[in-house]
Design a protein around this motif. Structure first.
Motif, PDB file in Angstrom:
ATOM      1  N   PRO A 276     -69.775  54.872 -56.638  1.00  0.00           N
ATOM      2  CA  PRO A 276     -70.652  53.669 -56.876  1.00  0.00           C
ATOM      3  C   PRO A 276     -71.663  53.645 -57.849  1.00  0.00           C
ATOM      4  O   PRO A 276     -72.205  52.742 -57.927  1.00  0.00           O
ATOM      5  CB  PRO A 276     -71.043  53.614 -55.358  1.00  0.00           C
ATOM      6  CG  PRO A 276     -71.118  55.000 -54.899  1.00  0.00           C
ATOM      7  CD  PRO A 276     -70.117  55.609 -55.860  1.00  0.00           C
ATOM      8  N   ARG A 280     -78.536  58.971 -60.423  1.00  0.00           N
ATOM      9  CA  ARG A 280     -78.327  60.512 -61.172  1.00  0.00           C
ATOM     10  C   ARG A 280     -77.186  60.117 -62.218  1.00  0.00           C
ATOM     11  O   ARG A 280     -76.955  60.894 -62.919  1.00  0.00           O
ATOM     12  CB  ARG A 280     -77.434  61.314 -60.148  1.00  0.00           C
ATOM     13  CG  ARG A 280     -78.556  61.910 -59.260  1.00  0.00           C
ATOM     14  CD  ARG A 280     -77.706  63.007 -58.546  1.00  0.00           C
ATOM     15  NE  ARG A 280     -78.431  63.179 -57.200  1.00  0.00           N
ATOM     16  CZ  ARG A 280     -78.046  62.508 -56.004  1.00  0.00           C
ATOM     17  NH1 ARG A 280     -77.058  61.752 -56.110  1.00  0.00           N
ATOM     18  NH2 ARG A 280     -78.790  62.695 -55.114  1.00  0.00           N
ATOM     19  N   VAL A 312     -72.584  65.873 -59.527  1.00  0.00           N
ATOM     20  CA  VAL A 312     -72.761  66.271 -58.142  1.00  0.00           C
ATOM     21  C   VAL A 312     -71.479  66.328 -57.486  1.00  0.00           C
ATOM     22  O   VAL A 312     -71.111  67.232 -57.101  1.00  0.00           O
ATOM     23  CB  VAL A 312     -73.644  65.406 -57.482  1.00  0.00           C
ATOM     24  CG1 VAL A 312     -73.596  65.415 -56.125  1.00  0.00           C
ATOM     25  CG2 VAL A 312     -75.095  65.260 -57.982  1.00  0.00           C
TER      26      VAL A 312
HETATM   27 FE1  SF4 Z   1     -71.857  58.972 -58.949  1.00  0.00          FE
HETATM   28 FE2  SF4 Z   1     -73.082  61.212 -59.444  1.00  0.00          FE
HETATM   29 FE3  SF4 Z   1     -74.166  59.289 -58.216  1.00  0.00          FE
HETATM   30 FE4  SF4 Z   1     -72.186  60.643 -56.811  1.00  0.00          FE
HETATM   31  S1  SF4 Z   1     -74.266  61.309 -57.337  1.00  0.00           S
HETATM   32  S2  SF4 Z   1     -72.621  58.278 -56.977  1.00  0.00           S
HETATM   33  S3  SF4 Z   1     -70.899  61.088 -58.727  1.00  0.00           S
HETATM   34  S4  SF4 Z   1     -73.316  59.000 -60.203  1.00  0.00           S
END
Ligand code: SF4
Length: 371
Positions: A276, A280, A312
């Protein structure tokens, strides 16, 4: 790996008798089929056949056409003969069109017991004609046109009222030995609809046609149908589905197919696993996901493509998918079958994913994976 039908289905399917809608089996463990309804004037044979062709191309398996006038009834024979998929005539009010539809070679006829007034007296003849032609009947009860007697008895279209109407109508056919029947009990409120189908499922062995009636515009109708069908199908209830949207019928089919795929009731095809996005994200995930989806539209093989915004969950999801990207620092690590095959700049992520997807699809087709 290749997403296949789960070894263990989401639920044991309810045991129902099987009917044949033309070549499409409904009930008795047959795969859940997707149907829709044309929006053209049925008497306009050219426009109706054109829309049926579009529906067929979108994956529709059974199509229903309305039959409110004699001109529509007169068009049924040609439409039934030329359609690539079985045609069901939808009849309200006029028993004479039921006979016309059966004689025209329609694959089935839908009748609404609430709307066909002189119907009860003519059930014997209808059962006889349907029997002679091998034409199944759908008893289609609708909250908006519930039989007056039941409306009086229950005060409104409760689940009990919908079920009683359907089973009463079925019993009239049963008196003449006719059981080539499927049933629907539609309501615009998924809560009432779900309860009605649950009750009905426990009280007969007829195959059930699921529908939330007047579900609304595309967004609301999609959610209502997905929730209602999901609740029922996950309990094994439902043999054929129709999503009703105030939108072009091919959209209904797309939604219907997606619901079945989501529940593992149909082999998944292209599946985009995209995150989504969040604070990050280091790339524009929405744009990437949209562009990859558009670039791979129509892909027939079951390919799972992960589009992830950062490191992540990115590498994990990308590794689990057939193909994926985990982005970071303006670059994308491209994974194929769990291995990083290259790292490309952000501007080349989409084209690289599409390229690799095509290669994988070719390989899968050679291996005979797909429809
Ligand atoms: Fe997307 Fe990274 Fe946020 Fe998870 S942590 S929603 S993979 S941008």
């Amino acid at each position: 790996g290749v997403p296949e039908l789960p070894a263990r289905p989401i639920a044991e399917r309810r045991v129902s008798r099987r009917i044949q809608v033309g070549p499409v089996a409904v009930g008795g463990g047959a795969p859940v089929s997707v149907q829709s309804m044309t929006t053209t004037r049925t008497s306009d044979i050219g426009a109706t056949l054109q829309q049926i062709a579009e529906l067929t191309a979108s994956g529709c398996q059974i199509v229903r056409v309305a039959c409110p006038t004699q001109d529509d009834a007169d068009a049924l024979a040609t439409i039934a003969r030329k359609s690539q998929i079985p045609v069901i005539a939808d009849i309200h009010f006029q028993p004479k069109y039921v006979f016309a539809a059966i004689e025209a070679g329609c694959a089935a006829v839908r009748v609404n017991p609430g709307n066909i007034k002189q119907f009860d007296d003519r059930v014997k003849e209808i059962a006889q004609a349907a029997q002679d032609h091998g034409t199944p009947i759908r008893i289609g009860v609708n909250a908006g046109s519930l039989d007056g007697r039941l409306l009086k008895k229950y005060g409104r279209a409760t689940p009990e009222a919908l079920v009683e109407s359907a089973l009463w109508e079925a019993s009239l056919f049963e008196e003449h030995g006719f059981r080539d029947i499927k049933i629907s009990v539609k309501h615009n409120d998924p809560v009432v609809m779900i309860e009605a189908y649950r009750q009905l499922a426990g009280q007969c062995d007829y195959p059930l046609h699921l529908g939330v009636t007047e579900a609304g515009p595309a967004f609301q109708g999609t959610v209502k149908s997905a929730v209602a069908f999901g609740a029922l199908l996950s309990q094994g209830i439902g043999d054929t589905i129709r999503v009703s949207l105030s939108a072009p019928p091919a959209e209904e089919v797309k939604v219907g197919i997606q619901i079945l795929q989501s529940l593992g009731l149909r082999q998944r095809r292209l599946e985009i696993v995209s995150c989504p996005s969040c604070g990050r994200a280091q790339v524009d995930v929405y744009r990437l996901a949209d562009e990859v989806t558009a670039g791979l539209e129509g892909m027939e093989v079951p390919l799972r493509v992960a589009v992830m915004g950062c490191v992540v969950n990115g590498p994990g999801e990308a590794r689990e998918a057939d193909l994926g990207v985990a982005s970071g620092n303006g670059k994308g690590q491209i994974f194929v079958k769990g291995e990083v095959i290259k790292t490309v700049p952000e501007s080349r992520i989409v084209e690289t994913l599409i390229e690799e997807a095509m290669k994988l699809a070719d390989r899968m087709e050679q291996d005979g994976v797909g429809p």
